[in-house]
Design a protein around this motif. Sequence first.
Motif, PDB file in Angstrom:
ATOM      1  N   PRO A  11     -16.474  52.462  49.575  1.00 11.52           N
ATOM      2  CA  PRO A  11     -16.886  51.362  50.441  1.00 11.52           C
ATOM      3  C   PRO A  11     -18.413  51.217  50.401  1.00 11.52           C
ATOM      4  O   PRO A  11     -19.133  52.145  50.043  1.00 11.52           O
ATOM      5  CB  PRO A  11     -16.386  51.765  51.822  1.00 11.52           C
ATOM      6  N   ILE A  12     -18.884  50.054  50.800  1.00 12.52           N
ATOM      7  CA  ILE A  12     -20.302  49.752  50.690  1.00 12.52           C
ATOM      8  C   ILE A  12     -21.159  50.711  51.514  1.00 12.52           C
ATOM      9  O   ILE A  12     -22.248  51.091  51.080  1.00 12.52           O
ATOM     10  CB  ILE A  12     -20.585  48.271  51.058  1.00 12.52           C
ATOM     11  N   ASP A  13     -20.692  51.121  52.687  1.00 17.58           N
ATOM     12  CA  ASP A  13     -21.510  52.025  53.496  1.00 17.58           C
ATOM     13  C   ASP A  13     -21.669  53.377  52.820  1.00 17.58           C
ATOM     14  O   ASP A  13     -22.742  53.976  52.842  1.00 17.58           O
ATOM     15  CB  ASP A  13     -20.970  52.163  54.917  1.00 17.58           C
ATOM     16  N   ALA A  14     -20.604  53.852  52.157  1.00 19.68           N
ATOM     17  CA  ALA A  14     -20.698  55.117  51.427  1.00 19.68           C
ATOM     18  C   ALA A  14     -21.606  54.946  50.209  1.00 19.68           C
ATOM     19  O   ALA A  14     -22.419  55.832  49.896  1.00 19.68           O
ATOM     20  CB  ALA A  14     -19.317  55.596  51.010  1.00 19.68           C
ATOM     21  N   TYR A  16     -24.075  52.894  49.903  1.00 20.15           N
ATOM     22  CA  TYR A  16     -25.456  52.808  50.384  1.00 20.15           C
ATOM     23  C   TYR A  16     -25.981  54.190  50.761  1.00 20.15           C
ATOM     24  O   TYR A  16     -27.062  54.592  50.317  1.00 20.15           O
ATOM     25  CB  TYR A  16     -25.532  51.864  51.585  1.00 20.15           C
ATOM     26  N   SER A  17     -25.251  54.906  51.560  1.00 23.05           N
ATOM     27  CA  SER A  17     -25.748  56.211  52.023  1.00 23.05           C
ATOM     28  C   SER A  17     -25.860  57.222  50.882  1.00 23.05           C
ATOM     29  O   SER A  17     -26.764  58.058  50.881  1.00 23.05           O
ATOM     30  CB  SER A  17     -24.868  56.763  53.144  1.00 23.05           C
ATOM     31  N   ASP A  18     -24.976  57.132  49.898  1.00 24.29           N
ATOM     32  CA  ASP A  18     -25.002  58.083  48.783  1.00 24.29           C
ATOM     33  C   ASP A  18     -26.057  57.743  47.730  1.00 24.29           C
ATOM     34  O   ASP A  18     -26.561  58.646  47.056  1.00 24.29           O
ATOM     35  CB  ASP A  18     -23.631  58.140  48.098  1.00 24.29           C
ATOM     36  N   HIS A  20     -28.719  54.911  47.944  1.00 28.97           N
ATOM     37  CA  HIS A  20     -29.903  54.106  48.240  1.00 28.97           C
ATOM     38  C   HIS A  20     -31.194  54.849  47.911  1.00 28.97           C
ATOM     39  O   HIS A  20     -32.092  54.292  47.273  1.00 28.97           O
ATOM     40  CB  HIS A  20     -29.925  53.645  49.698  1.00 28.97           C
ATOM     41  N   HIS A  42     -33.127  46.593  48.459  1.00 32.77           N
ATOM     42  CA  HIS A  42     -32.469  45.816  49.511  1.00 32.77           C
ATOM     43  C   HIS A  42     -31.676  44.658  48.909  1.00 32.77           C
ATOM     44  O   HIS A  42     -30.501  44.453  49.258  1.00 32.77           O
ATOM     45  CB  HIS A  42     -33.527  45.300  50.494  1.00 32.77           C
ATOM     46  N   PHE A  45     -28.323  45.683  47.261  1.00 34.65           N
ATOM     47  CA  PHE A  45     -27.195  45.891  48.164  1.00 34.65           C
ATOM     48  C   PHE A  45     -26.750  44.584  48.807  1.00 34.65           C
ATOM     49  O   PHE A  45     -25.557  44.377  49.044  1.00 34.65           O
ATOM     50  CB  PHE A  45     -27.534  46.957  49.217  1.00 34.65           C
ATOM     51  N   LEU A  49     -23.019  43.095  48.578  1.00 34.35           N
ATOM     52  CA  LEU A  49     -22.278  42.658  49.768  1.00 34.35           C
ATOM     53  C   LEU A  49     -21.804  41.211  49.635  1.00 34.35           C
ATOM     54  O   LEU A  49     -20.709  40.872  50.083  1.00 34.35           O
ATOM     55  CB  LEU A  49     -23.174  42.760  51.008  1.00 34.35           C
TER      56      LEU A  49
END
Length: 188
Positions: A11-14, A16-18, A20, A42, A45, A49
Amino acid sequence: MSAAESLPSPPIDALYSDHHSWLFGWLRKKLSCPHDAADVAHDTFVRILASRDALAGVREPRAYLTTTAKRLIIDRARRHKLEQAYLAELEQAAASLDGFPSPEQTVAALQALAQISAALDGLPPKPREAFLMHYLDGQTHATIAAHLGVSTRMIHKYLVRALAHCALADDGDEDAGSAGAAAASPAG
């Protein structure tokens, strides 16, 4: 269907956190500017999205991120080149146009108008108006004649009279100026 294809995309949040901080570091080295690197990271991402199903089937997230970031860098370079060309055109257009007069030019113009006004003092209204319409407004003899209700021959006479009056006024100013200068200089 292989096992790699059946793995769900992160997923996008994972993502991003992994990745970025890694993407930001890679872009900072590539762009040599932390601010541009932050902007491109920025935008990368945001683009992911915005695109539907972008992460579906992504096996190598870092390769996907770098490809997206490289494309954004190319887009930014194209946009920057276009902006520079546009600014150069604007600069060239501005250079070819006469801008606002400088304060010195404004003062000189006001002084010239005051001298013209003083030189035209004592002229009857029609010769004065003919002079102003012709020499300041750029009107033709025919246009002035129609405006004043006289013949073009009369406009010619008015202009000759006004020019002679100005010449006499100018000679009077020079005589007064030289007489004032002679009076101001000490006798030797």
